[in-house]
Structures are given as C-alpha cells and as structure tokens.
Scaffold this active site. Structure first.
Site, PDB file in Angstrom:
ATOM      1  N   ARG A 176     -39.146  29.833  10.797  1.00  0.00           N
ATOM      2  CA  ARG A 176     -38.361  29.278  11.894  1.00  0.00           C
ATOM      3  C   ARG A 176     -38.244  30.309  13.022  1.00  0.00           C
ATOM      4  NH1 ARG A 176     -33.219  29.450  13.892  1.00  0.00           N
ATOM      5  NH2 ARG A 176     -32.524  30.845  12.235  1.00  0.00           N
ATOM      6  N   HIS A 197     -32.701  35.135   6.480  1.00  0.00           N
ATOM      7  CA  HIS A 197     -33.109  34.573   7.757  1.00  0.00           C
ATOM      8  C   HIS A 197     -32.822  33.069   7.765  1.00  0.00           C
ATOM      9  CE1 HIS A 197     -35.335  33.228  11.119  1.00  0.00           C
ATOM     10  NE2 HIS A 197     -36.460  32.974  10.502  1.00  0.00           N
ATOM     11  N   SER A 202     -33.130  26.004  15.126  1.00  0.00           N
ATOM     12  CA  SER A 202     -32.274  25.360  14.136  1.00  0.00           C
ATOM     13  C   SER A 202     -31.349  24.356  14.807  1.00  0.00           C
ATOM     14  CB  SER A 202     -31.467  26.438  13.414  1.00  0.00           C
ATOM     15  OG  SER A 202     -30.607  25.853  12.497  1.00  0.00           O
ATOM     16  N   LEU A 203     -30.773  24.760  15.937  1.00  0.00           N
ATOM     17  CA  LEU A 203     -29.828  23.885  16.623  1.00  0.00           C
ATOM     18  C   LEU A 203     -30.511  22.613  17.120  1.00  0.00           C
ATOM     19  CD1 LEU A 203     -26.885  23.693  17.501  1.00  0.00           C
ATOM     20  CD2 LEU A 203     -27.506  24.819  19.621  1.00  0.00           C
ATOM     21  N   GLU A 209     -31.001  22.586   7.733  1.00  0.00           N
ATOM     22  CA  GLU A 209     -31.581  23.632   6.889  1.00  0.00           C
ATOM     23  C   GLU A 209     -31.894  23.160   5.475  1.00  0.00           C
ATOM     24  OE1 GLU A 209     -29.493  27.358   6.964  1.00  0.00           O
ATOM     25  OE2 GLU A 209     -31.084  28.403   5.907  1.00  0.00           O
ATOM     26  N   ARG A 268     -39.083  37.759  13.035  1.00  0.00           N
ATOM     27  CA  ARG A 268     -38.059  38.432  12.224  1.00  0.00           C
ATOM     28  C   ARG A 268     -38.586  38.901  10.878  1.00  0.00           C
ATOM     29  NH1 ARG A 268     -32.799  34.542  13.069  1.00  0.00           N
ATOM     30  NH2 ARG A 268     -33.074  34.333  15.297  1.00  0.00           N
TER      31      ARG A 268
END
Lengths: 251, 333
Positions: free
Chosen positions: B145, B110, B150-151, B135, B39
């Site tokens: 990341r 992001h 993240s999850l 986070e 990203r």
C-alpha cells in the site's frame, strides 16, 4: 526499574472504590502504559477506553491526580511516583465501569447545533474563493479531538450539572468554528444566548488549561461569541435605534 | 542508502545528497532522495543497520530533520508548520525538540495488504452475505500500500460494500440461524470465566506478538516461518485454556481471550501464505528468495477452511485487468 503504585477507581455506575495496584515503571512510559501493564498483570477486567496512543483519538480521557488529562500523553516522569498516582474517570459524565464514562450527552448536544450552511459557490465549477487569513482563524478549532476534557473541567457542568442549559466549551468551540467560517451563512446567536447558555461561562479558562490540543478555547472561541451575542442583543445604542424605528413605524 | 536502491527505482532516485536536496526544494530536474523510497525498503534498511550494530540506544536509527537549518532560514518554524503533530508528540512524549535534535525511529506495522477475499466491484466475500472493505479486505493495494491510499479505499469501497450489502439484503431476506450452533458458541465464549487456574490471555497475546515479529516480520525465511507455524499450534492449545475474572461488562481481559482465536487464525494465514510465495514483492521480503518472480506476479495465494477445519492453500490466477483500466494505466504510463 522502580515500582510505583497506581490507585485506580474500580466499580460500576454507582459507588466504586479506589484500588491500589503496583507495577514496574520504566523509561518513556505514560499513564496509559501503566494501566495496560496493570491489566495484563493483575486486573484483566479493568475497563478503560483507548485507541491511538498518540493523543489524536481523544478516547483515554481521565483524571490523573485530580487533573483532567489524556492518559496516553501523560508521561510518568512528569508526576511524582513516591506517592500513589490516582486515576479516576471524568466526573462530569455518568460512570459506566472503572475508568469508562458515558459521554453520549455530548453527541446529543452536537446534533442541536445548526449545521454548516455555505453560501452559493463563487465560481461556475461549484468552488469557492476564500482569503487565507479568514480560514486561518477557524483552523485552530478544527484541531479538537473531542476528548471532552474541557467539558469535564468546566464547573458549570462538573459542579452545577447544568447539562440541560449549557452546551459546554467543546460545543462553543464547535459553534465558533461554524460562526466564523468565511462561507457560512447560518445565524446561531439566538440559540447561543437562549438555549446553549453562553452566558453561564464566566471565563475561568480552565477549559483552555486542560485542552491537549492547546486550543485557545476561551480567548479565541468563547469570548468572540459572547461579543457577538452582546452586539446582537444587548447593545444599548442598537436598542435605542430599534426603539426609535419601531415608534416611527407605529406612527 | 545511496548504495542500496532497488533496480526498479534506480532511474527515479537521486545519486547524491546534493541532488536529493534539490528535489526537496522543488527542482523539477532533480530525482527523489532514497529516504523517500517505499516504506518496506526503508524499514529493511533500518533493520539491517540495527543488525550490523549501528543502531540507536533503543534499537532503532536516528532520523535527523533539524539539519535543514543549515539550508533554509526559519527552519524551526518550517518544521513546526509542516509536521505539527510530529513536533508536538516528540516534544510531549519524549521531551525532544525535533527542530533541534535527531529523533529515534524504528519500523512498526505498516499495513495488512492481504485479507478477506472479495469481489472487486461488489466487495462481496466468498461467504454468502458477508461484505468487507478497508484493511480487512484484500486486493486493492496489491503487494504494497502506498501512503494515502487507505483513506480513499475506505471511502470508495466502504460505500460500494454498503450499497451492495443493502441490495443483497433486499433480494435475499433473512437467513436461517441454527439455534444449537448459536448456543454452543455463546456457551464457549463464557468458558474463560469458569476456568479457575487457566492462563492469563494477555500473556498468550504477548507471546504471539513477539513470535510473529521475530519469525514472520520484516525479513522472512521459510525456516523461521515453519517454526512460527509450530509456535502457533502451541499457542492455540494455550488459548483454549484461558481464565478471566469479572463479568461480561467492558471486560478487556475477556475480549482478549476471545480475540486470540482470530489473532491466531490471521497469524497462521499470514505465515502459510508467506511461505507459499517464494519471492520478494512489495511488503514481503524473503531472505531466501530476495528477487521478484514474474510467475508469482500472476497469482494470489488464497486460503480457506477445508471440511476438517484446516487451512487449505491454493494459488489463484489474478483476473485479467479490464480494458478500460488498462487504457488508463497506459495513458498514465
């Protein structure tokens, strides 16, 4: 740039009044943007719940010009701005402050519904096998974001305040998702009839109309549940058979 | 984007649109199209296009997925099925059908890869009894990341943080609280109600947002970040003079006034750490140091409060990877 007037409910648990605020509106704005702008410009203590700004968290439910809607998904170019836009909190729940209501009743209701009880695993590794078409049916109900707009618009709750006897469209959808789940073995029909008040729904379909996730609440969740309840408790043929069986048994 | 693929990803990235399309439809011999690069890289490419004057009317670029109708039957249905939320959101918020027209996109935040320094196993911070996960904690994602991580971070390390916090609480009992300190802080939090004529906290928050976006954003330079540090000092002074009306019940203006302290602290830590890291790596891109520096790959930049309340900066060696993890990576590699 044009200026629009927003008439917003201000005040605590009781009373409250509509206060007019003016703010500039620009291309692409939604009602929540206007509320935020008003907070920043002229009413920094104006309380409203919000989080994702994308119609996915279900926090910013309100009544915009009298219609239950998500503030973040209501574009200003879809409502007339030459007259004041009214923004009020949901009426089916007790007000706390300004646009914030106490929705905790919903969480209590949810606890009363029997939990998912899957059948034993189909395979030795602890997994199950389902048909896609069986799971497709409940997939729609899982889109619910718990914004409680359906609860707000339902006249059984909104006008008749039958919160003690009726769980409301949201939890009929939740019950349907569990009842129709291909793996579930629990039976919730007795409660749906006796404690959850499914009979109070008279299919006006207002809940379906306001659902921001476009769940076909009445047709796909409530009516099939009503049919199951009727089949179980009010089927005359079944009743007759049962009667006959009992007599035979008595002899 | 075919002319701007980072060296690291050259071997894994398609050379032509034709190859990229073959990848998309499942050809295992084809390589990923460049729009699927990380990203940070895609975001920089967007910024570069906009800066070069090739941006879309609202300052972004166009993303077109409707063109697949030339390639597959039932393209519209396919898009609606694969991207139901995106389809719905664009339709409702922009009155735009992404199965028919290109959409306008631009980079946003992001993820914060840095954060509270925690122990990798227990999630304990360097403040005794404070645990952090998700986070707000640093470390798990390295310099960038990847989508979906993240999850899993929350689930795995949230559980661990809770467990170790419970053990800590059991072993240590209650701490002692300095009542004078509590009263001083409580009194301080109420001051914004009393400062008639003070500044609106929202204005300060907005100025901070705009400055950080502008000076410590997607493409960074030392000069701009030093400028940001000066700006932060000014904003700190302004944040000590806020006024909010009303009372403490559900008062978002008051919350904003209280948040400013944290927002400014985090902004300063980001700017200082970004200046210290004189290289480009993952989410950080330095225009003045565009290359990756292997020496910086061995350290974290750590900030803590010194005795005078100022931020103290240090480079800290990254602990060596445990043998069992090294093994897994080698096996995967």
């Amino acid at each position: 740039m044009t200026t629009a007037t927003f008439s917003i409910r201000r005040g605590g648990p009781t009373g409250g009044e509509m206060v007019d605020y003016q703010t500039e509106v620009s291309e692409g704005m939604v009602v929540l943007d206007a509320v935020h702008q008003i907070q920043a410009e002229s009413a920094s203590d104006l309380a409203c719940r919000w989080n994702c700004k994308a119609g996915k968290c279900g926090s910013c439910s309100a009544e915009i010009n009298g219609m239950p809607k998500l503030m973040c998904m209501t574009r200003l170019d879809t409502i007339p701005l030459d007259v004041p836009v009214t923004i009020e909190p949901m009426r089916a729940f007790p007000a706390i402050k300004d646009l914030i209501t106490d929705v905790s009743w919903n969480y209590e209701v949810k606890k009363r519904i029997k939990k998912f009880k899957p059948r034993p695993p189909d395979a030795e590794d602890g997994t199950w096998r389902m048909q896609q078409e069986d799971i497709d049916r409940v997939q729609e109900f899982r889109k619910c974001i718990e914004c409680f707009l359906c609860q707000d618009v339902c006249h059984v709750l909104r006008d008749h305040a039958m919160h003690e006897e009726f769980i409301g469209p949201r939890f009929l959808v939740y019950s349907a998702a569990l009842e129709m789940h291909p793996l579930d073995t629990e039976d919730r029909l007795q409660e749906l009839k006796d404690m959850h008040g499914i009979g109070y729904c008279n299919i006006t379909k207002c809940c379906t109309k306001v659902c921001p996730e476009n769940i076909t609440i009445t047709d796909n969740a409530i009516i099939p549940l009503k049919e199951r309840v009727v089949d179980e408790f009010y089927d005359p043929v079944k009743k007759f058979v049962k009667l006959f069986r009992r007599r035979k048994h008595d002899r | 984007m075919f002319d701007d693929i980072p060296d690291l990803y050259k071997d894994q990235t398609a050379d032509t649109e034709e190859e990229g399309w073959r990848y998309v439809i499942g050809d295992r011999d084809a390589r990923r199209p460049p729009e699927l690069l990380t990203r940070d890289h895609v975001a920089r490419c967007i910024v570069r296009e906009v800066k070069a004057g090739r941006g879309s009317p609202h300052g972004g670029v166009f993303l077109d997925i409707a063109w697949i109708k030339e390639k597959i039957p039932n393209a519209a249905e396919h898009i609606k099925k694969k991207l139901p939320s995106m389809y719905h959101q664009f339709k409702q918020l922009a009155n735009l059908d992404i199965t028919e027209e290109p959409m306008e996109i631009g980079p946003t935040t992001h993820y914060i890869m840095g954060g509270i320094r925690v122990d990798g196993d227990t999630q304990a911070s360097t403040v005794l009894g404070l645990f952090a996960a998700g986070e707000c904690a640093a470390g798990i994602n390295g310099a960038n990341r990847l989508g979906g991580n993240s999850l899993s971070d929350l689930i795995v390390f949230g559980k661990r943080a809770g467990e170790y916090a419970a053990i800590f609480a059991k072993e240590n009992g209650h701490g002692t609280i300095d009542n004078d300190e509590v009263e001083r802080i409580a009194k301080g939090t109420l001051e914004p109600f009393e400062r008639e004529g003070g500044e609106n906290p929202y204005t300060i928050q907005q100025d901070l947002q705009e400055m950080m976006q502008e000076l410590v954003g997607i493409v960074r330079t030392e000069e701009e970040m030093v400028q940001a540090l000066e700006g932060i000092e000014q904003l700190k002074r302004r944040s000590a003079n806020t006024f909010v009306p009303g009372n403490i019940d559900f008062n978002p203006g008051w919350h904003t006034a209280l948040d400013l302290h944290n927002l400014l602290t985090v902004s300063e830590a980001i700017a200082r750490a970004a200046i210290e890291r004189k290289e480009s790596r993952g989410g950080q891109y330095r225009d003045d140091y565009p290359a990756k520096d292997p020496e910086f790959g061995k350290v974290n930049v750590s900030l803590k409060k010194d005795a005078d309340g100022r931020m103290q900066i240090a480079r800290v060696w990254i602990p060596e990877m445990p043998v069992e993890l090294k093994q897994i990576i080698e096996e995967m590699g």
